[in-house]
Write an enzyme that holds these catalytic residues in place. Sequence first.
Site, PDB file in Angstrom:
ATOM      1  N   THR A   1      -3.808  13.212  39.496  1.00  0.00           N
ATOM      2  CA  THR A   1      -4.967  13.699  40.236  1.00  0.00           C
ATOM      3  C   THR A   1      -4.602  15.067  40.789  1.00  0.00           C
ATOM      4  OG1 THR A   1      -6.501  13.299  42.036  1.00  0.00           O
ATOM      5  CG2 THR A   1      -4.315  12.311  42.282  1.00  0.00           C
ATOM      6  N   ARG A   2      -5.405  16.062  40.449  1.00  0.00           N
ATOM      7  CA  ARG A   2      -5.010  17.432  40.812  1.00  0.00           C
ATOM      8  C   ARG A   2      -5.592  17.871  42.150  1.00  0.00           C
ATOM      9  NH1 ARG A   2      -6.142  18.457  35.080  1.00  0.00           N
ATOM     10  NH2 ARG A   2      -4.153  18.212  34.025  1.00  0.00           N
ATOM     11  N   VAL A   3      -6.721  17.326  42.529  1.00  0.00           N
ATOM     12  CA  VAL A   3      -7.332  17.777  43.787  1.00  0.00           C
ATOM     13  C   VAL A   3      -7.529  16.639  44.775  1.00  0.00           C
ATOM     14  CG1 VAL A   3      -8.496  19.809  42.845  1.00  0.00           C
ATOM     15  CG2 VAL A   3      -9.634  17.607  42.759  1.00  0.00           C
TER      16      VAL A   3
ATOM     17  N   THR B   1     -10.736  18.446  32.918  1.00  0.00           N
ATOM     18  CA  THR B   1     -10.903  17.680  34.161  1.00  0.00           C
ATOM     19  C   THR B   1      -9.798  17.957  35.185  1.00  0.00           C
ATOM     20  OG1 THR B   1      -9.838  15.865  32.982  1.00  0.00           O
ATOM     21  CG2 THR B   1     -12.217  15.789  33.152  1.00  0.00           C
TER      22      THR B   1
END
Lengths: 481, 141
Positions: free
Chosen positions: A344-346, A318
């Site tokens: 949260t990566r994006v 994810t």
Amino acid sequence: MYDYKTCLEKIGEIGEVTEVLASIVYVDGLPGLSPNEIVIFQDGQLGQTLDISEEKVHILVLSHKAVKPGDKVARTGGVLSINISDDILGGILDGLGNPLDGKKIINGVVRDVDVTPPPLKERRLVVTPLETGVPLVDLLIPIGRGQRELVIGDRKTGKSTFFIKSMINQAAKGTICIYASIGKKIVEIKDMLNEIKTKSAKENIVVVATSASESPGLIFITPYTAMAIAEYFRDKGKDVLIILDDLTNHAMYYREISLLSRRFPGRNSYPGDIFYLHSKLLERAGAFAKGSITAFPVAESIMGDISGYIQTNLMSITDGHIFFDTELATLGRRPAINPFLSVTRVGQQAQTNLVRGLSHDLSAFLVTLERMKDFEHFGAELSEEVIQQLALGDRILNFFDQPKEVIPINVSILVMGMLWTGAWRNQKPKDIRGKISKMVDDYNSNELFRKKIDNLILNIKNYKEFLNKLREGNYGQENYY
Amino acid sequence: MQNDQIYSKSLDLIQTRDDLNLLNKELELIEESSFEVGKKDISTLIRRESSFLLGSTREDIGKLRQQLAKIEFMEITFSYQPNIKLINDISLFINNNINQKILIDIKVDPMIIGGAIISYGGRFFDGSLLHKLENALKKYV
């Protein structure tokens, strides 16, 4: 959809059940059977091909009726597919996509349940924010449309409440929300349905539910069915939010199926292809030229341990995770999200400059707050500045404590700005909560107030400018001091 | 008598699944009532033609049972119980056309009216009168 006699006549192949092992049956015959093909038993039950050997085939039974040795089986020539139309909106479906609430699907489209994820050229960057209605997530762990954000936490830490809020908030904005209950207790499913039933935007929510009492085969295909429904609405240009609750349970059912079909066990007895299975499923989500699928897969942790096999698998698949902390839950924090262990990566790339600035300052403040609280524990004499910072921290955490209501992101931004500029300094937490609730009500009902706030936030370039504007002008917030 | 001859003689005797079941029962009976005479040879307490016919050693019976377990079946559903002559004719036809020993598993289902439904090796063919009538009706209704 399939009829035993018709399939037998059409394909001209027959098999006989030779051995039954719970949800797996061994079948003799069916020489032309292909992998993943659906077969139909003489009593109308469906099964999916798992393994094919020279001597026999392994079939996964997709229903809970008893299959016995000697029963006849016919090929269908097709893979598992479901019949979908807009009629399913607001309804509840079983793992095979059949309505459980008596609704009828008229002029439906047949879609395969297990498909290959879309290629790279069809994908787009995640640039649009997805508002959950939970300030802690919207401000600190932002989610973008098309993101796959794992939700991980122990039982009873408030994950379901978070999903309900997110779904209700998104459904009201026209997003199609799909909740897949994978082998949960019937009581839990009923609670979720009762919560959704009372909300006005329920017609944009679809529940795909299999309970723990159903066949492992049916439970296993539930997330695929839910994803196929999500893809149907995505292809219609809609934004979709899909919640897969939960994939650790799904992995356990797949482990049971694999061990019964005598596949070689790997780590923790899970089969070797469990990572492939989950990554293939979640790769079907994303932002696309037409529509998007935002996925919230769920992983249940035990005693706050997030380093389990399936949990770490899902983390690596994810684009981040939201961690529901048991310690915070026992402290009474709702939602019990630990912002320091959540990622949260994006999501940041979907934020505006204003929210990004706010998020940055807030994160830095919360880290400082934690350190200051440690000092407080030592019983050290604190300076006036530190006492004020601690009080501000309490007010912010009080705002994040949000038992029931959904808070629009613009109200969250406004409240944070007000707290930052010194609002409600000497007031009791209960009074502050009441004022914020009134602000949310007014924002939802008073168009003039809503427009004022929306315009202010829309036209601001950065967080510093926003704070200055709040200090200088009256944008309707003065009524809530 | 040579082993091969014993096998072929025994296999020639059986044509249907019922025959096979009877033969298996005979073999069980012989095995259960047998006792060793010398190193390999056995004798039985029963005096039946089959006990003389079916092997003189314990290994022979085991081998024969293994052979019998490998035999494939052709399931044929009739609307009536076929007579011996018909069974013989079908068995002969199958053995002449397929280079393998295949037994007939006879099923009776009066609902098919006439003709037969055949399934073998996972292949299915519905040659029943009921099926023909249904297809004919589909064209007109």
